[in-house]
Write a protein that holds these residues in place. Structure first.
Motif, PDB file in Angstrom:
ATOM      1  N   PRO A  31       0.836  -1.202   0.000  1.00 54.60           N
ATOM      2  CA  PRO A  31       0.000   0.000   0.000  1.00 54.60           C
ATOM      3  C   PRO A  31       0.874   1.257   0.000  1.00 54.60           C
ATOM      4  O   PRO A  31       1.946   1.267   0.616  1.00 54.60           O
ATOM      5  CB  PRO A  31      -0.810  -0.125   1.292  1.00 54.60           C
ATOM      6  N   PRO A  49      -4.528   2.582  -2.313  1.00 49.04           N
ATOM      7  CA  PRO A  49      -4.449   1.117  -2.250  1.00 49.04           C
ATOM      8  C   PRO A  49      -3.703   0.552  -3.459  1.00 49.04           C
ATOM      9  O   PRO A  49      -3.689   1.167  -4.523  1.00 49.04           O
ATOM     10  CB  PRO A  49      -5.919   0.673  -2.301  1.00 49.04           C
ATOM     11  N   THR A  50      -3.077  -0.587  -3.268  1.00 47.96           N
ATOM     12  CA  THR A  50      -2.335  -1.194  -4.375  1.00 47.96           C
ATOM     13  C   THR A  50      -3.296  -1.754  -5.413  1.00 47.96           C
ATOM     14  O   THR A  50      -4.412  -2.150  -5.089  1.00 47.96           O
ATOM     15  CB  THR A  50      -1.411  -2.307  -3.858  1.00 47.96           C
TER      16      THR A  50
END
Lengths: 557, 348
Positions: free
Chosen positions: B259, B263-264
């Motif tokens: 992250p 957010p990833t």
């Protein structure tokens, strides 16, 4: 048709002796200057003026309808180009809905009959009443000015972002509709207050004629829902002129929000159009069957029920707009309830005829047409609410056929029935019964011939608002256009004999139908202050035809 | 029976699994409507005749409904309508829920044409090729005004809404060509916004897909020394990666599971996120699109509301490409089969 005088059938209202007439002239001749009409505060004169205007608007809307139908005679271009066609169907919708169907029955017959039915001298706010007529006319003038100067091609639903992107003249027409909304609110407010405060002694809530109940339910919708339309129309104008960005996704807005706001008014608006016709029909079926209404309370409460659940059904217009599946389910169930309430009314109308004494006059002929349009139109409405069936039908000719059946069919039937039923009351003249039945037959047949093919077109998959269409749809379109011509012929016939009756018609008796509706408890046409001499005494419920000699326990079935 | 009713009601042929389901309910509803109209009408006609007026001043009995009658009046329509609802809603859920192994196609409405793109590369205009007997999910959007994608033979319809993706699906049951119509009024040439779906049999589909691949090979002949090497097809996801890099997504979003400011992207598609208002939602195409256009609408817990909107900065195809790119970064257990489709030469 032999109008028979029946003074004995109207307890309380003693038709005034002849010399009395000179002191209490009918509202029609009490003041004959133009000013005495244009600035009148008499609800009956306002009602008559409404009638004249809505008939004119009906003519305009109907002409657009014929242009649209003629264009659809062939798959390709027929008489007009695509842009003109798009404007024509838009204006057909706008004029018919905002200028004819919404104001027609409440404006003309509601204004005229409501105080008479309540034993009142006028509505609660006579000046507001006159204002609401002029607001309608101002709105109409602005909208028609917009139609002439450019026109609009969005469809009467004004869906964004198309309505904010189109180069046609949207603003004046929306602004016109906005002003017409105020007219609608004022009328509704007036009727609510009149019903609450001006009932004559003896008229309790459950002795009110069912037309009053229907007008009351309608008025509640008008007052509660119309402001939402006003707001959303202003937002669209703001969006187009000043780029607000509320509905435009390019500015972070949401086009589906418009649909929610729009249908939050426009779905209840369907009931603004049909509830008054339900009311008219309750009066007519009772009068021509000489029967008390079977299940009076059920009919009265179902009007309120429709008004109430009508507010929670708007989402069924958006089953395929990407709203959640759960929402669709909720709106589907809530919409079904409208069908249930309508079914209660239909069953009770048929029940009213049971053990009645049916006189098959023109208004009753329209009642038959109405019954059929309501059952078939209403059932197709519930079919639409069945979410999966809506998927193929949505925005096809099936929708067009459905809402013409229920919304237009029922309203037109009631409007025509009301004109014939109350013609002697309003103008003191009789129309020709034979021609009345002929034109009723033409209109009902023409209506079926116009819209039944459209149900099938919808099944076949023809989308609405199509200027050109694939060739396989042609046969049904030709059938529909032929039906529309028959329908137009029916209206022309009735226009001719009604105008003739207005001028040369036989003088009507005070109560030619021997009806026991409360509005017949005064002379026809009524004097300016509605009643001559002492007020009628309301001891019986309206449409109570039981022989007092043989009065017995209610017979329940 | 089906054939006969189909003809009588002017319904188009049934060419999808949903068409059969929806038509069965259609027949049921039409029969009930006809029957009840007939019963009500006949009862009314009988009463009109039986109780016609005999004298001018005839009186009538005072008849009121008993509780039993009133109950019948309410329950009869209610039972039928609820039956319709139950069947109808079940079918509606069916058409709103694409199967997991559906092949994806992006659909974009535009005044006045339909554009189709497969995740493996863009495709042409107004003609949609699909295999028979395989579920196809359509992810639909619009680049200007509202449109509505309608295939009468499949009985499916879904609005194309600018700024978001809507979805529907179908499984064509027989090869053939079926018309696509636009059913949401969209301006001057609304009625000319036609297209067609070409449904191919399994073999034809394979051949057609191979043909596409061959064309792709020939175009690259000069660039490739060894023809035995299968070139990587141009994929929508690759373009998405490029666009994402250009507009700066990677300043805040990583693709390796770490992250960062946001957010990833790794495994984002299909993940269930807990939002700051305590609710949770599953990340799908609609959510990813919305997060690009209106980042503050549904914030994931633990991340600040700092992302700028990309509304008006990304075109429809670019948005679709980024969504498709994010979908490729999913963990393999979320969907059983990856989207499959033909390989195309990109039209650039």
């Amino acid at each position: 048709m032999s109008p028979s005088s029946s003074a004995e059938a109207v307890p309380g209202a003693v038709p005034a002796p002849d010399e009395h007439h000179e002191h209490h002239p009918s509202y029609l001749v009490d003041g004959t200057t133009v000013k005495s009409w244009l600035l009148t505060l008499d609800h009956k004169r306002i009602g008559v003026m409404y009638l004249i205007w809505v008939l004119l608007f009906f003519l305009i809307g109907g002409t657009y309808a014929l242009v649209v139908r003629l264009e659809l005679l062939t798959p390709g271009p027929t008489i007009i180009d695509a842009m003109t066609y798009n404007r024509a169907f838009t204006m057909h919708g706008v004029v018919m809905i905002f200028l004819f169907m919404i104001p027609a029955i409440p404006g003309a017959f509601g204004n005229f009959m409501l105080p008479l039915m309540l034993g009142a001298k006028d509505v609660a706010f006579p000046r507001l009443n006159l204002l609401s007529l002029y607001l309608l006319l101002i709105g109409a003038v602005i909208a028609i000015w917009g139609m002439i100067n450019g026109g609009m091609d969005t469809g009467w639903t004004f869906y964004t972002p198309y309505s904010t992107h189109t180069t046609t003249t949207v603003a004046p027409i929306l602004f016109g509709a906005f002003i017409i909304g105020f007219s609608s609110i004022a009328t509704g407010l007036n009727f609510i207050v009149t019903t609450h405060t001006m009932r004559a002694p003896g008229i309790t809530w459950f002795k009110m004629p069912l037309f009053v109940w229907a007008m009351y339910a309608t008025a509640c919708i008008q007052v509660l829902a119309t402001p939402v339309l006003g707001l959303v129309l202003l937002l669209v104008v703001g969006e187009q002129l000043f780029h607000f960005g509320i509905f435009d996704p390019a500015r972070g807005g949401d086009p589906v929000l418009f649909q929610h706001l729009f249908w939050f008014y426009s779905h209840p608006a369907v009931y603004i159009m049909v509830l008054p016709s339900f009311g008219v029909m309750s009066e007519i079926v009772a009068a021509f069957s000489r029967k008390n209404i079977f299940g009076y309370r059920a009919v009265a409460f179902s009007s309120l029920g429709i008004a109430f659940v009508g507010f929670f059904a708007w989402g069924h217009h958006m089953f395929v707009s990407g709203q959640s599946t759960f929402n669709a389910g909720v709106f589907a169930v809530l919409t079904m309830l409208v069908g249930v309430f309508t079914a209660i009314k239909v069953f009770n109308w048929v029940g009213t005829v049971y053990k009645g004494a049916v006189d098959f006059k023109t208004p009753f002929a329209y009642f038959c047409g109405f019954l059929y349009f309501t059952v078939f139109g209403g059932m197709t409405g519930v079919a639409f609410a069945t979410a999966s069936l809506d998927v193929p039908w949505h925005d096809t000719y099936f929708v067009v056929a459905h809402f013409h059946f229920i919304m237009v069919g029922a309203t037109i039937m009631a409007f025509m029935a009301a004109i014939h039923y109350w013609f002697p009351k309003m103008f003191g003249k009789m129309y020709h019964e034979g021609w009345g039945l002929v034109s009723a037959a033409l209109i009902i047949l023409g209506f079926n011939a116009t819209f039944i093919p459209q149900f099938l077109l919808g099944n076949a998959g023809m989308p609405r608002r199509y200027y050109e269409y694939p060739e396989r749809f042609q046969t049904l379109n030709v059938a529909s256009t032929a039906g529309a011509s028959l329908l137009a012929l029916g209206f022309i016939v009735s226009a001719i004999y009604l105008v003739y009756a207005l001028v040369y018609g036989e003088k009507a008796a005070a109560n030619p139908w021997n009806s026991k509706g409360y509005e017949w408890l005064t002379e026809s046409p009524p004097p300016t202050h509605n009643f001559v001499g002492p007020q009628p005494i309301y001891t019986e419920e309206p449409h109570f035809y039981v022989d007092p000699q043989k009065a017995e326990e209610p017979h329940a079935v | 029976m089906n054939e006969l009713l189909n003809k009588l009601l002017f319904l188009p042929e049934q060419a999808s699994t949903f068409a059969e389901r929806v038509d069965n309910l259609h027949y049921f509803v039409v029969s009930v409507t006809m029957l009840s109209s007939f019963v009500t009408g006949t009862a009314a006609l009988y009463f009109f005749f039986r109780y016609r007026r005999r004298s001018d001043h005839q009186t009538t009995e005072y008849v009121i409904p008993s509780v039993k009658t009133e109950f019948l009046f309410v329950s009869l329509p209610l039972v039928f309508f609820l039956a319709w609802f139950v069947i109808g809603f079940r079918d509606f859920v069916f058409v709103q829920t694409p199967p997991k192994n559906a092949m994806d196609v992006y659909v974009m409405g535009k005044q006045w044409m339909w554009k189709f793109s497969y995740p493996e590369g863009p495709n042409g205009v107004n003609v949609l090729h699909v295999p028979a007997n395989r579920p196809v999910r359509l992810l639909i959007t619009s680049r200007d005004v509202l449109h509505s994608f309608f295939v009468p033979a499949f009985r499916i319809k879904m609005d194309a809404v600018p700024g978001r993706y809507t979805q529907t699906w179908f499984e064509a049951t027989k090869p053939g060509t079926y018309q696509i119509l636009c059913t949401e009024y969209c301006g001057l040439s609304h009625s000319k916004m036609l297209g067609e779906v070409v449904v191919l049999s399994e073999e034809e589909w394979d051949a057609w897909a191979k043909e596409q691949r061959k064309g792709s090979l020939q175009n690259r002949q000069d660039a490739l020394a060894d023809l035995s090497l299968e070139p990587e097809p141009a994929r929508m996801a690759d373009q998405g990666q490029k666009v994402a890099a250009e507009v700066g997504c990677f300043k805040c979003h990583t693709v390796n599971g770490e992250p960062h400011i946001g957010p990833t992207f790794q495994g984002m598609y299909g993940r269930t996120e807990t939002l700051q208002d305590g609710t949770s939602l599953r990340v799908d195409e609609a959510y990813i699109t919305q997060s690009m256009m209106d980042p503050g609408a549904h914030l994931v817990t633990g991340f600040p509301n700092v992302m700028p909107t990309f509304q008006g900065k990304l075109t429809g195809p670019q948005t679709a490409a980024i969504v498709e790119y994010i979908k490729t970064l999913r963990t393999p257990d979320i969907r059983t089969g990856a989207s499959q489709g033909p390989v195309y030469e990109p039209i650039q």
